[in-house]
Design an enzyme around this catalytic site. Structure first.
Site, PDB file in Angstrom:
ATOM      1  CB  ALA A 323       1.527   1.102  -9.997  1.00  0.00           C
ATOM      2  CG  HIS A 324      -2.418  -3.536  -6.781  1.00  0.00           C
ATOM      3  ND1 HIS A 324      -2.372  -4.604  -7.551  1.00  0.00           N
ATOM      4  CD2 HIS A 324      -3.385  -3.771  -5.795  1.00  0.00           C
ATOM      5  CE1 HIS A 324      -3.449  -5.415  -7.450  1.00  0.00           C
ATOM      6  NE2 HIS A 324      -3.905  -4.998  -6.258  1.00  0.00           N
ATOM      7  N   GLY A 325      -3.312  -0.376  -6.228  1.00  0.00           N
ATOM      8  CA  GLY A 325      -4.464   0.283  -5.982  1.00  0.00           C
ATOM      9  C   GLY A 325      -4.336   1.687  -6.404  1.00  0.00           C
TER      10      GLY A 325
END
Length: 351
Positions: A323-325
């Site tokens: 999970a990033h942006g």
């Protein structure tokens, strides 16, 4: 932050339109009480490594795809239909995206050292940043002329403001493509995220400097040291994501410190530990429910924090999704990217 690219003139604009047939991905569903449901949508193009995401002006969600050979800008409808638009510059590494004041979507290219504009119909124009020296790229461990533009946001002055990770600057670009840059007071501060504050200034994160920064539209800086950690690549808490919240404050993530912080416009900071050890909280945004939401890269969760600092975490169905942006969508839900699972996710938010 691992190996992820979290890093005064306008060039001749290259206007290209790229058409693609929309593809509807089959979501993987998992019930996440008490907030709602997490849905995941695999991208049509394999190994596209989507880092950034944001709400578009057209009622859809837009995201970047930093594929090695040819990056793309993606669009996903609330129902999951995905369309991809190739970026003209090969190996430009599209990084982050935001809705512009002109009704278009704006994005940055980390390796291409450009700011781009894409219309809702998919026509792309790119504006190169000035070539004015060489900078050390911590990812390739080589010198580069790229300023490493990262997050971008519409400012209170009708222009777009963006963080320059590699050049340690804050940039401003008008909707006509005129660029102005301001060097941060702390050398090698490598700003990553930026957002418009409730005070009319722009606030940004400085990971290795262990600071949260503020810049007025006139270019005046103020920096605030984060209590956890100390400046330096090996000692910083690495503040990465930052957002303006409904409580009138700014909230930020501490990627290494494993905390989320709240900073008032006067600079007073409070910190709250993330329940999952080593979760690597990354990007953050205010949700439609009045809370703040953030991604946990290693923790593989999306989390919600209230104004009083109470944190609730929600597991992502796909293991090690990366999970990033993360961004609040125009549909009232929270959207996020999965850089390791090559997907876009959605958390249904129930107020």
């Amino acid at each position: 932050m691992g190996a992820r690219r979290i890093g005064m003139v306008s060039g001749a604009a290259l206007a290209l339109a790229a058409a693609a047939l929309p593809l509807v991905a089959t979501p993987v569903m998992a019930v996440v009480p008490p907030t709602g449901t997490i849905s995941e949508y695999g991208l049509p193009t394999q190994n596209d490594d989507p880092p950034g995401i944001g709400a578009g002006p057209d009622g859809n969600v837009w995201f970047t795809e930093q594929a090695a050979n040819h990056g793309r800008i993606g669009r996903i409808t609330p129902g999951g239909a995905i369309t991809e638009f190739p970026v003209p510059t090969a190996n430009g590494t599209p990084s982050d995206v935001t809705a512009g004041p002109d009704g278009n979507v704006w994005f940055t290219e980390f390796d291409g050292s450009k700011v781009g504009r894409i219309t809702p119909a998919g026509a792309i124009t790119e504006f190169p940043l000035p070539v004015d020296g060489l900078y050390y790229d911590i990812f390739t461990r080589k010198l580069t002329s790229s300023h490493g533009p990262r997050h971008i946001v519409a400012g209170p002055d009708g222009a777009l403001w963006f963080a320059e990770f590699t050049a340690s600057r804050i940039g401003r670009i008008t909707t006509g493509g005129v660029v102005t840059e301001y060097s941060t007071p702390t050398p090698d501060s490598r700003p990553v995220d930026i957002d418009r504050g409730p005070d009319g200034a722009l606030w940004f994160s400085e990971p290795p400097a262990n600071r949260v920064g503020r810049i007025t539209t006139a270019g005046v800086f103020t920096e605030f040291l984060v209590p956890t950690g100390s400046p330096g690549e090996a000692t910083s808490s690495f503040p990465v994501g930052i957002t303006s919240a409904p409580d009138g404050n700014l909230w930020f993530t501490e990627h290494v410190g494993n905390k989320v912080g709240r900073i008032t416009t006067a600079g007073a900071i409070a910190e709250y530990a993330v329940p999952t050890p080593g979760s690597e909280p990354t990007f953050i945004d205010a949700g439609s429910d009045g809370n703040v939401w953030f991604s946990e890269y290693t923790g593989n969760k999306i989390a919600r924090v209230t104004a009083t600092g109470r944190i609730t975490e929600f597991p992502i169905p796909t293991a090690a999704a990366g999970a990033h942006g993360l961004a609040a969508g125009p549909d009232g839900n929270v959207w996020f990217t999965e850089v390791d699972a090559n997907a876009v996710g959605k958390v249904q938010v129930n107020s």
